[in-house]
Design a protein around this motif. Structure first.
Motif, PDB file in Angstrom:
ATOM      1  N   ASN A  93      12.301  15.599 -20.652  1.00 27.28           N
ATOM      2  CA  ASN A  93      12.808  14.306 -20.162  1.00 27.28           C
ATOM      3  C   ASN A  93      11.848  13.607 -19.195  1.00 27.28           C
ATOM      4  N   ILE A  94      10.705  14.253 -18.880  1.00 25.48           N
ATOM      5  CA  ILE A  94       9.815  13.688 -17.853  1.00 25.48           C
ATOM      6  C   ILE A  94       9.346  12.278 -18.252  1.00 25.48           C
ATOM      7  N   GLY A  95       8.968  12.123 -19.531  1.00 22.41           N
ATOM      8  CA  GLY A  95       8.469  10.823 -20.009  1.00 22.41           C
ATOM      9  C   GLY A  95       9.488   9.722 -19.743  1.00 22.41           C
ATOM     10  N   LYS A  96      10.754  10.004 -20.040  1.00 23.70           N
ATOM     11  CA  LYS A  96      11.820   9.014 -19.863  1.00 23.70           C
ATOM     12  C   LYS A  96      11.935   8.627 -18.381  1.00 23.70           C
ATOM     13  N   TYR A  97      11.863   9.616 -17.498  1.00 19.51           N
ATOM     14  CA  TYR A  97      12.028   9.325 -16.060  1.00 19.51           C
ATOM     15  C   TYR A  97      10.781   8.658 -15.468  1.00 19.51           C
ATOM     16  N   LEU A  98       9.617   8.987 -16.008  1.00 19.49           N
ATOM     17  CA  LEU A  98       8.409   8.286 -15.545  1.00 19.49           C
ATOM     18  C   LEU A  98       8.508   6.812 -15.916  1.00 19.49           C
ATOM     19  N   GLY A 152       8.836  35.487  -7.079  1.00 20.02           N
ATOM     20  CA  GLY A 152       9.182  35.504  -8.501  1.00 20.02           C
ATOM     21  C   GLY A 152       9.923  34.267  -8.971  1.00 20.02           C
ATOM     22  N   SER A 153       9.898  33.188  -8.139  1.00 15.14           N
ATOM     23  CA  SER A 153      10.652  31.980  -8.514  1.00 15.14           C
ATOM     24  C   SER A 153       9.901  31.101  -9.504  1.00 15.14           C
ATOM     25  N   SER A 154       8.581  31.408  -9.733  1.00 15.73           N
ATOM     26  CA  SER A 154       7.825  30.466 -10.558  1.00 15.73           C
ATOM     27  C   SER A 154       8.387  30.380 -11.978  1.00 15.73           C
ATOM     28  N   ALA A 155       9.212  31.376 -12.348  1.00 13.78           N
ATOM     29  CA  ALA A 155       9.808  31.309 -13.691  1.00 13.78           C
ATOM     30  C   ALA A 155      11.069  30.440 -13.701  1.00 13.78           C
ATOM     31  N   ASP A 156      11.563  30.043 -12.523  1.00 15.46           N
ATOM     32  CA  ASP A 156      12.758  29.189 -12.440  1.00 15.46           C
ATOM     33  C   ASP A 156      12.454  27.859 -13.144  1.00 15.46           C
ATOM     34  N   PRO A 157      13.296  27.439 -14.110  1.00 13.64           N
ATOM     35  CA  PRO A 157      12.995  26.227 -14.876  1.00 13.64           C
ATOM     36  C   PRO A 157      12.814  24.989 -13.996  1.00 13.64           C
ATOM     37  N   LEU A 158      13.517  24.930 -12.840  1.00 15.03           N
ATOM     38  CA  LEU A 158      13.395  23.769 -11.967  1.00 15.03           C
ATOM     39  C   LEU A 158      11.988  23.679 -11.364  1.00 15.03           C
ATOM     40  N   PHE A 159      11.438  24.840 -10.998  1.00 13.68           N
ATOM     41  CA  PHE A 159      10.086  24.854 -10.431  1.00 13.68           C
ATOM     42  C   PHE A 159       9.066  24.512 -11.513  1.00 13.68           C
ATOM     43  N   GLU A 160       9.271  25.056 -12.698  1.00 10.53           N
ATOM     44  CA  GLU A 160       8.364  24.727 -13.808  1.00 10.53           C
ATOM     45  C   GLU A 160       8.363  23.225 -14.036  1.00 10.53           C
ATOM     46  N   LEU A 161       9.563  22.655 -13.996  1.00 11.04           N
ATOM     47  CA  LEU A 161       9.710  21.218 -14.206  1.00 11.04           C
ATOM     48  C   LEU A 161       8.950  20.452 -13.112  1.00 11.04           C
ATOM     49  N   ALA A 162       9.114  20.894 -11.845  1.00  3.82           N
ATOM     50  CA  ALA A 162       8.457  20.209 -10.727  1.00  3.82           C
ATOM     51  C   ALA A 162       6.945  20.248 -10.887  1.00  3.82           C
ATOM     52  N   LEU A 163       6.415  21.405 -11.236  1.00  5.49           N
ATOM     53  CA  LEU A 163       4.964  21.538 -11.328  1.00  5.49           C
ATOM     54  C   LEU A 163       4.412  20.731 -12.501  1.00  5.49           C
ATOM     55  N   ARG A 164       5.197  20.642 -13.553  1.00  4.62           N
ATOM     56  CA  ARG A 164       4.803  19.832 -14.725  1.00  4.62           C
ATOM     57  C   ARG A 164       4.822  18.340 -14.363  1.00  4.62           C
ATOM     58  N   LEU A 165       5.861  17.946 -13.636  1.00  2.00           N
ATOM     59  CA  LEU A 165       5.990  16.556 -13.210  1.00  2.00           C
ATOM     60  C   LEU A 165       4.803  16.164 -12.320  1.00  2.00           C
ATOM     61  N   GLU A 166       4.455  17.064 -11.420  1.00  3.25           N
ATOM     62  CA  GLU A 166       3.315  16.845 -10.521  1.00  3.25           C
ATOM     63  C   GLU A 166       2.047  16.607 -11.353  1.00  3.25           C
ATOM     64  N   ASP A 167       1.796  17.481 -12.330  1.00  5.99           N
ATOM     65  CA  ASP A 167       0.605  17.368 -13.193  1.00  5.99           C
ATOM     66  C   ASP A 167       0.574  16.034 -13.920  1.00  5.99           C
ATOM     67  N   ILE A 168       1.712  15.706 -14.545  1.00 12.21           N
ATOM     68  CA  ILE A 168       1.760  14.502 -15.390  1.00 12.21           C
ATOM     69  C   ILE A 168       1.587  13.253 -14.531  1.00 12.21           C
ATOM     70  N   ALA A 169       2.308  13.185 -13.384  1.00 18.16           N
ATOM     71  CA  ALA A 169       2.233  11.986 -12.544  1.00 18.16           C
ATOM     72  C   ALA A 169       0.817  11.798 -11.983  1.00 18.16           C
ATOM     73  N   GLN A 219      -1.857  12.326 -13.398  1.00 14.84           N
ATOM     74  CA  GLN A 219      -2.791  11.811 -14.414  1.00 14.84           C
ATOM     75  C   GLN A 219      -2.348  10.469 -14.975  1.00 14.84           C
ATOM     76  N   ASP A 220      -1.266   9.930 -14.456  1.00 19.60           N
ATOM     77  CA  ASP A 220      -0.690   8.706 -15.002  1.00 19.60           C
ATOM     78  C   ASP A 220      -1.307   7.483 -14.301  1.00 19.60           C
ATOM     79  N   ASP A 221      -1.742   6.479 -15.093  1.00 20.65           N
ATOM     80  CA  ASP A 221      -2.435   5.305 -14.530  1.00 20.65           C
ATOM     81  C   ASP A 221      -1.606   4.593 -13.466  1.00 20.65           C
ATOM     82  N   TYR A 222      -0.295   4.462 -13.722  1.00 21.07           N
ATOM     83  CA  TYR A 222       0.571   3.754 -12.761  1.00 21.07           C
ATOM     84  C   TYR A 222       0.452   4.397 -11.381  1.00 21.07           C
ATOM     85  N   PHE A 223       0.522   5.713 -11.331  1.00 23.10           N
ATOM     86  CA  PHE A 223       0.485   6.429 -10.048  1.00 23.10           C
ATOM     87  C   PHE A 223      -0.932   6.452  -9.479  1.00 23.10           C
ATOM     88  N   ILE A 224      -1.929   6.555 -10.371  1.00 25.35           N
ATOM     89  CA  ILE A 224      -3.321   6.582  -9.896  1.00 25.35           C
ATOM     90  C   ILE A 224      -3.678   5.227  -9.263  1.00 25.35           C
TER      91      ILE A 224
END
Ligand code: CMC
Length: 431
Positions: A286-291, A333-350, A352-357
């Motif tokens: 859902n990251i694309g939709k929220y971005l 051992g929390s790095s496997a928690d889906p919420l943290f995975e989501l946060a780290l993915r969101l961080e990566d994507i944002a 690299q995104d032109d709007y944020f850059i």
């Protein structure tokens, strides 16, 4: 040396005015516009104070373009690596690092003040069972002035010092009691043998029926978070404290107003909002939709934990917390928690995104602090309370500086009036 001036204003009749230029030890020069209204009949307009210095201060310096943060001249990364929260508190309040006996005396003084008046404890039961702990904090901290009359004479330096110590010392006790009240558990008295953050964890998580041992990793992590949150110059909550204090209001009332301003999601409430946002996004898909929502000017949604009024570069606190966040998540051992995975993915994507850059929107301190608090098992509605405990030091330091500054005047902004011009009252029978 001749006084530096700029000629900036010419009014309708061709009059111009030389305005003094003030230079601090660091940062851009400041044009002193205080004589404009009297001399030329203009006010200045600067919503959100984007380019206006409201005071002189010696406490904290930020260079938002270079990503620099100094407390009394010391870089935040050095303090984060080598110092402790109470040492930083001493530094912010007194201007210099303490020597060993000074730090010991300061620590003992703070730990001596951790208890709250017994009658104050009964306040917690008066709030609704599901009150947000920040709401409880605003009320209880404001009420301290009803208990500690012997430290509310703002013209007495000793009163000011005692009030400062009391607030720094009692904030964890009040915060923990707010939490205990919200979960229906008995309040836990402070244990002054513990350190400042260890004592907070003890008051939040121990129960009378079981042994509790403070987790040293959590205690150290909290201490670091508190160092990073201790001050941040004239942000919304600190400016609120100064504005309230400029009228001569007592320090407890001023700090309570700071807590109120901090609570908003654009400021200290962002750490809680980050977690709520991640829960709402729910899944990496859902990251694309929220971005897209964040970029849409017709949608009020903003990516919480991104952007900063002053930093147009990586927030140096976020840089430290990013590293810590990855370490804490990995360690427990929390790095496997889906919420943290989501946060780290969101961080990566944002990132690299032109709007944020293009807009220089980097993850800020609250993006990572929320994730670390979650990993430390601090309940989400306590995240902003944690921020408030740490920021109390900065509020108190700024309040003390303001009260003892002979240039101080009551804060009283002007406005650009857009309402009706004068008109005559119409009797009710004629309307
Ligand atoms: N998501 C999407 N767009 C954003 C965001 C965001 N988080 N932040 C700023 N923008 C856009 C904004 O729409 C504007 O775009 P445009 O130029 O096209 O109109 C541009 O970036 C500049 O934003 P701004 O609103 O002028 O910036 P500001 O300095 O007034 O606001 C801010 C700073 C922190 C309030 C804002 O970035 C924000 O709302 N961030 C999310 C809340 C947050 O994380 N707050 C914590 C701040 S750090 C800790 C603290 O201060 O307590």
């Amino acid at each position: 040396m001749p006084k530096e001036t700029v000629t900036v204003i010419v009014n309708a009749t061709g009059e111009q005015l030389e305005l003094p230029v003030l230079r601090g030890s660091h940062g851009p020069p400041v044009i002193d516009i205080s004589q404009l209204p009297a001399k030329l009949g203009y006010f200045t307009y600067d919503p959100g104070f984007k380019g206006t210095a409201s005071c002189h201060s010696d406490i904290t310096y930020i260079d938002g373009d270079k990503g620099i943060l100094l407390y009394r001249g010391y870089p935040i990364d050095q303090l984060a690596e080598k110092s402790s929260f109470l040492e930083v508190a001493y530094l912010l309040l007194k201007g210099e690092l303490p020597d060993h006996p000074q730090l010991q005396t300061f620590t003992d003084t703070i730990m001596d003040h951790t208890m709250i008046h017994e009658n104050l404890r009964s306040f917690f039961g008066g709030f609704r069972y599901d009150a947000h702990p920040m709401a409880t904090m605003v009320g209880v901290v404001g009420s301290l002035s009803a208990f500690y009359h012997d430290s509310t004479d703002i013209n007495n330096p000793r009163h000011r010092e005692i009030a400062a110590h009391r607030m720094i010392a009692k904030m964890p006790t009040i915060a923990a009691a707010s939490y205990k009240s919200s979960v229906g558990q008995p309040y836990v008295y402070p244990n002054n043998k513990l350190g400042y953050c260890g004592n907070l964890l003890h008051m939040m998580f121990s129960v009378p029926c079981a042994e509790y041992e403070v987790n040293p990793v959590a205690e150290k992590a909290l201490d670091l978070l508190f160092i990073l949150h201790a001050d941040h110059e004239q942000n919304a909550s600190t400016s609120t404290v100064r504005l309230a204090g400029s009228s001569g209001a007592n320090p407890f009332a001023c700090i309570s107003s700071g807590i109120t301003a901090l609570w908003g999601p654009a400021h200290g409430g962002a750490n809680e909002a980050v977690l709520r946002m991640l829960e709402e996004i729910g899944d990496v898909s859902n990251i694309g939709k929220y971005l897209a929502k964040a970029k849409d000017k017709n949608d009020p949604f903003r990516l919480m934990g991104f952007g900063h009024r002053v930093y147009k570069n990586y927030d140096p606190r976020a840089r430290i917390l990013r590293k810590m966040c990855h370490e804490v998540l990995h360690e427990n051992g929390s790095s496997a928690d889906p919420l943290f995975e989501l946060a780290l993915r969101l961080e990566d994507i944002a990132l690299q995104d032109d709007y944020f850059i293009e807009r220089k929107l980097y993850p800020n301190v609250d993006f990572y602090s929320g994730l670390i608090y979650k990993a430390l098992k601090i309940p989400t509605n306590m995240f902003t309370v944690m921020f408030a405990i740490a920021r109390t030091v900065g509020w108190v330091a700024n309040w003390m500086e303001m009260v003892s500054d002979p240039r101080g005047v009551i804060g009283r902004p002007r406005q650009l009036y857009d309402g009706h011009c004068k008109r005559d009252y119409t009797p009710l029978s004629e309307r």
